[in-house]
Enzyme design. Sequence first.
Site, PDB file in Angstrom:
ATOM      1  N   ASP A  67       0.835  -1.204   0.000  1.00  0.00           N
ATOM      2  CA  ASP A  67       0.000   0.000   0.000  1.00  0.00           C
ATOM      3  C   ASP A  67       0.868   1.253   0.000  1.00  0.00           C
ATOM      4  O   ASP A  67       2.092   1.180   0.174  1.00  0.00           O
ATOM      5  CB  ASP A  67      -0.969  -0.005   1.196  1.00  0.00           C
ATOM      6  CG  ASP A  67      -0.299  -0.400   2.509  1.00  0.00           C
ATOM      7  OD1 ASP A  67       0.943  -0.375   2.579  1.00  0.00           O
ATOM      8  OD2 ASP A  67      -1.010  -0.717   3.477  1.00  0.00           O
ATOM      9  N   ASN A 135      -7.690  -2.250  14.420  1.00  0.00           N
ATOM     10  CA  ASN A 135      -9.094  -2.489  14.060  1.00  0.00           C
ATOM     11  C   ASN A 135      -9.237  -3.688  13.127  1.00  0.00           C
ATOM     12  O   ASN A 135     -10.296  -3.900  12.537  1.00  0.00           O
ATOM     13  CB  ASN A 135      -9.708  -1.240  13.413  1.00  0.00           C
ATOM     14  CG  ASN A 135      -9.045  -0.870  12.089  1.00  0.00           C
ATOM     15  OD1 ASN A 135      -8.040  -1.471  11.693  1.00  0.00           O
ATOM     16  ND2 ASN A 135      -9.583   0.121  11.403  1.00  0.00           N
ATOM     17  N   HIS A 137      -7.458  -4.222  10.316  1.00  0.00           N
ATOM     18  CA  HIS A 137      -7.177  -4.025   8.889  1.00  0.00           C
ATOM     19  C   HIS A 137      -5.912  -4.776   8.491  1.00  0.00           C
ATOM     20  O   HIS A 137      -5.020  -5.000   9.314  1.00  0.00           O
ATOM     21  CB  HIS A 137      -7.110  -2.540   8.500  1.00  0.00           C
ATOM     22  CG  HIS A 137      -5.896  -1.783   8.934  1.00  0.00           C
ATOM     23  ND1 HIS A 137      -5.955  -0.692   9.795  1.00  0.00           N
ATOM     24  CD2 HIS A 137      -4.585  -1.900   8.627  1.00  0.00           C
ATOM     25  CE1 HIS A 137      -4.739  -0.198   9.966  1.00  0.00           C
ATOM     26  NE2 HIS A 137      -3.894  -0.920   9.273  1.00  0.00           N
ATOM     27  N   GLU A 142      -9.833  -1.554   5.321  1.00  0.00           N
ATOM     28  CA  GLU A 142     -10.490  -1.227   6.583  1.00  0.00           C
ATOM     29  C   GLU A 142     -11.723  -2.114   6.801  1.00  0.00           C
ATOM     30  O   GLU A 142     -12.208  -2.758   5.865  1.00  0.00           O
ATOM     31  CB  GLU A 142     -10.919   0.249   6.549  1.00  0.00           C
ATOM     32  CG  GLU A 142      -9.766   1.245   6.417  1.00  0.00           C
ATOM     33  CD  GLU A 142      -9.012   1.482   7.735  1.00  0.00           C
ATOM     34  OE1 GLU A 142      -9.047   0.614   8.629  1.00  0.00           O
ATOM     35  OE2 GLU A 142      -8.386   2.550   7.858  1.00  0.00           O
TER      36      GLU A 142
HETATM   37  C1  GLP Z   1      -0.349   0.343   8.485  1.00  0.00           C
HETATM   38  C2  GLP Z   1      -0.150  -0.526   7.279  1.00  0.00           C
HETATM   39  C3  GLP Z   1      -0.550  -1.940   7.557  1.00  0.00           C
HETATM   40  C4  GLP Z   1       0.054  -2.434   8.845  1.00  0.00           C
HETATM   41  C5  GLP Z   1      -0.342  -1.537   9.979  1.00  0.00           C
HETATM   42  C6  GLP Z   1       0.219  -1.994  11.302  1.00  0.00           C
HETATM   43  O1  GLP Z   1      -1.663   0.708   8.662  1.00  0.00           O
HETATM   44  N1  GLP Z   1      -0.867  -0.073   6.145  1.00  0.00           N
HETATM   45  O2  GLP Z   1      -0.110  -2.774   6.479  1.00  0.00           O
HETATM   46  O3  GLP Z   1      -0.375  -3.749   9.093  1.00  0.00           O
HETATM   47  O4  GLP Z   1       0.155  -0.263   9.650  1.00  0.00           O
HETATM   48  O5  GLP Z   1       1.103  -1.056  11.774  1.00  0.00           O
HETATM   49  P1  GLP Z   1       1.987  -1.191  13.080  1.00  0.00           P
HETATM   50  O6  GLP Z   1       2.899  -2.341  12.880  1.00  0.00           O
HETATM   51  O7  GLP Z   1       2.720   0.128  13.163  1.00  0.00           O
HETATM   52  O8  GLP Z   1       1.064  -1.393  14.203  1.00  0.00           O
END
Ligand code: GLP
Length: 262
Positions: A67, A135, A137, A142
């Site tokens: 992404d 949440n 995702h 989402e």
């Molecule tokens: C972002 C990314 C996700 C990832 C998430 C978790 O939202 N788009 O791919 O899974 O972060 O982030 P963290 O590891 O900082 O909790």
Amino acid sequence: MRIVVADDADRVAQEAADIVERFVSASESPALGLATGGTMEGLFAELVRRHRRRGLSFGAVDAYLLDEYVGLDRCDPNAYRSVVRRLFACRVDLEIGSLHGPDAQAPSLGAECARYERKVRAASIGLQVLGIGSNGHIAFNEPGTPFDSVTRVVELSRRTRGDNARFFPVENPVPARAITQGIATILAASELLLLACGAGKASAVARAVEGPITETLPASAVQLHSNVTVLLDPPAARGLSTSSPGHTNGSLDGSCRNRDGA
Ligand code: GLP
């Protein structure tokens, strides 16, 4: 589904690096799907360490990002391509043109999403690394995302923007939109490796791996895949039911529990 609870976040990074290392070493032209977020920092650091200490090579790898934020300059340090370059790609021998991601500055985002979807499908991702949002995702899919979704532009939820605000300066808040691979795109990979650390992920993890398969919890889609490893630290695992069947997996450190779910 293999669920492995490692001793701590460092062990999560090491076990994840073992899986990535096995994958890149076993294939002549590995297509590796990379995720971003704080959870990935330990994995990237461990892969860089292995490259420097014993020459683990990424020279044959093509890496694909899940992404990208819309609205950030390509050189913005918080653009996911910049993050992955800084923490991983520029520190190993990955070819400069072998890090692929959606171009969130393309003149037509719709056309760019279609192009990236085709590119990822043509690559046939062998191993897709995933994080999980608080949440539930995955990538930037989402809650409410259809499981047949493909690469597209999405609006980020207030919760996701709040969670990710820690990476952004106050004067430049988290963008409201992103390009993300869809759930169907992600599930097309041959193997999934989902990492989660910290108590803030416990509820989402428990619902993702033990709850019903539902579009309200996008990460529950991983239950539809036949080759998934979920690698957790103890705080992230604490919502899992203790009644899950479990045994120690000989290929992992004895301190890790492997629960063979569905
Ligand atoms: C972002 C990314 C996700 C990832 C998430 C978790 O939202 N788009 O791919 O899974 O972060 O982030 P963290 O590891 O900082 O909790």
